[in-house]
Scaffold this motif. Structure first.
Motif, PDB file in Angstrom:
ATOM      1  N   MET A 220      13.104   6.900   4.507  1.00 58.49           N
ATOM      2  CA  MET A 220      11.936   6.559   5.318  1.00 58.49           C
ATOM      3  C   MET A 220      12.380   5.550   6.381  1.00 58.49           C
ATOM      4  SD  MET A 220       8.203   5.270   3.988  1.00 58.49           S
ATOM      5  CE  MET A 220       7.730   6.706   3.044  1.00 58.49           C
ATOM      6  N   ASP A 223       9.874   1.225  10.196  1.00 57.01           N
ATOM      7  CA  ASP A 223       8.559   0.975  10.810  1.00 57.01           C
ATOM      8  C   ASP A 223       7.474   1.747  10.060  1.00 57.01           C
ATOM      9  OD1 ASP A 223       9.828   3.254  11.762  1.00 57.01           O
ATOM     10  OD2 ASP A 223       9.126   3.050  13.822  1.00 57.01           O
ATOM     11  N   ASN A 224       7.781   2.984   9.723  1.00 54.85           N
ATOM     12  CA  ASN A 224       6.828   3.772   8.931  1.00 54.85           C
ATOM     13  C   ASN A 224       6.585   3.131   7.561  1.00 54.85           C
ATOM     14  OD1 ASN A 224       5.180   5.889   8.068  1.00 54.85           O
ATOM     15  ND2 ASN A 224       6.922   7.116   7.389  1.00 54.85           N
ATOM     16  N   THR A 225       7.665   2.575   6.971  1.00 57.89           N
ATOM     17  CA  THR A 225       7.519   1.946   5.650  1.00 57.89           C
ATOM     18  C   THR A 225       6.553   0.764   5.697  1.00 57.89           C
ATOM     19  OG1 THR A 225       9.824   2.503   5.273  1.00 57.89           O
ATOM     20  CG2 THR A 225       8.803   1.007   3.691  1.00 57.89           C
ATOM     21  N   MET A 227       4.080   0.490   7.436  1.00 57.63           N
ATOM     22  CA  MET A 227       2.730   1.051   7.469  1.00 57.63           C
ATOM     23  C   MET A 227       2.355   1.657   6.104  1.00 57.63           C
ATOM     24  SD  MET A 227       1.608   3.822  10.273  1.00 57.63           S
ATOM     25  CE  MET A 227       2.302   5.250   9.477  1.00 57.63           C
ATOM     26  N   GLN A 228       3.289   2.415   5.535  1.00 59.57           N
ATOM     27  CA  GLN A 228       2.998   3.088   4.260  1.00 59.57           C
ATOM     28  C   GLN A 228       2.726   2.095   3.119  1.00 59.57           C
ATOM     29  OE1 GLN A 228       2.415   6.240   3.908  1.00 59.57           O
ATOM     30  NE2 GLN A 228       3.037   6.810   5.981  1.00 59.57           N
TER      31      GLN A 228
END
Ligand code: IPM
Ligand code: MG
Length: 357
Positions: A220, A223-225, A227-228
């Motif tokens: 992952m 940056d996505n992490t 958010m997740q």
């Protein structure tokens, strides 16, 4: 059995919370017939005041000669204006490196009794979560080449990130081995769409994943992490990542548990010598007031018993004692929420837990 434990109490609330953990270890030792021999060494601001150095040589030697290290916290406003290489924080990096502690385990789990303290919506956390962040601790940009130079716009500062296959492999193995004892899911976090170190990281993790067919592996982007973690924290079991990404994501993960005063950590290398410390800092504003929450340090001591000494029954006993006083409504001021009891002091909370050992 006999175990030698180096105590690095440090600054702010460090001495109070380490004393609490010592009390619990002594109680546990008495119950199970273990002898813990504690030797204090100086670190951080306290060491600067005393010796001029944040990490005296004697401290490093003392830790290397011990079976394990228990650390309180370092730093405070008094030393904030020191130059970068003499700040109390430098001692932390130095001791991690000197002891070869490349794997930093930071569990972020929801304590059911403290659900109300999480900043996340009830529907997001109703199922709870239990994440183990495995952060690389002795490499990457924290330890890379740095300095000042003349650049396009005049003087500039730079820091560099480097990772070798060997460093990535050993932290990867630590993460996969831990996952095998948990829910067998590993998510490796990188920034492979931009960084070369991340592309090597991802490639190396992929080949390791092949050696662990029972583990469900995924990648992952960091940056996505970020958010997740707030969208659906339950999707994570073990997260493995670099030094700096792990620093940032572990603060985020601890906050969503609502209980930063509760979270423990372990730093491990290739031997059984480890360093155990709460995730929170030295909280200079409440030092000496008796308001500190000793639970993170007590749980760090439990991690020491489990990971360095292989005493899992003893570690369970401490963890269960903490759960049980929380279920009874015992609270320090930082986790008061809507509990009806009046807040306990650091020493009172320690005794409540000690009574259950
Ligand atoms: C941590 C801290 C340290 C780090 C600082 C105090 C050097 O933030 O342990 O997460 O960045 O590693
Ligand atoms: Mg940090």
């Amino acid at each position: 059995m006999e175990y030698r434990i180096a105590l690095l109490k440090g600054d702010g609330i460090g001495p109070e919370i380490v004393d609490s953990a010592v009390r619990i270890l002594e109680k546990t030792g008495a119950r199970y017939g273990h002898r813990f021999i504690f030797t204090p060494y100086m670190i951080g601001g306290a060491a600067i005041d005393e010796t001029g150095e944040p990490l005296p040589e004697e401290t490093v030697k003392g830790c290397l000669a011990s079976d394990s290290v228990l650390l309180g916290a370092v730093g405070g406003p008094k030393w904030d204006d020191m130059p970068g290489d003499r700040r109390p924080e430098k001692a932390l990096l130095g001791i991690r490196y000197a002891l070869g502690l490349y794997a930093n385990l930071r569990p972020a789990k929801m304590f059911p009794a403290l659900k109300g303290a999480s900043p996340l919506r009830e529907d997001i956390i109703s199922a709870g979560f239990d994440i183990m962040i495995v952060r690389e601790l002795t490499g990457g940009i924290y330890f890379g080449d740095r300095g000042y130079r003349q650049g396009k716009f005049g003087e500039e500062a730079y820091d560099t990130e480097a990772y070798s296959v060997r460093e990535i492999e050993r932290i990867g193995r630590a993460a996969f081995d831990i996952a095998m004892k948990r829910d067998r899911r590993v998510t490796s976090i990188d920034k492979a769409n931009v960084l070369e170190t991340s592309r090597l990281w991802r490639k190396t993790m992929h080949s390791l994943a092949g050696e662990y067919p029972e583990v469900t592996y995924s990648d992952m982007l960091v940056d996505n992490t970020a958010m997740q973690l707030v969208r659906n924290p339950k999707q994570f079991d073990v997260i493995v990542t670099s030094n700096m990404f792990g620093d940032i994501l572990s603060d985020e993960a601890s906050q969503i548990t609502g209980s930063i005063g509760m979270l423990a950590s372990a730093s491990l290398g290739d031997s059984t010598l480890g360093m155990y410390e709460p995730i929170h800092g030295s909280a200079p504003d409440i030092a000496g007031t008796g308001k500190a929450n000793p639970i993170a340090t007590i749980l760090s001591a439990a991690m020491m018993l489990r990971y360095s000494f292989g005493l899992s029954e003893e570690a369970d006993r401490i963890e269960n004692a903490v759960d049980s006083v929380l279920n009874e409504g015992a609270r320090t001021a930082d986790i008061l929420g809507s509990a009806s009891e009046k807040p306990l002091s650091c020493a009172e909370m320690t005794e409540r837990i000690a009574d259950k050992i």
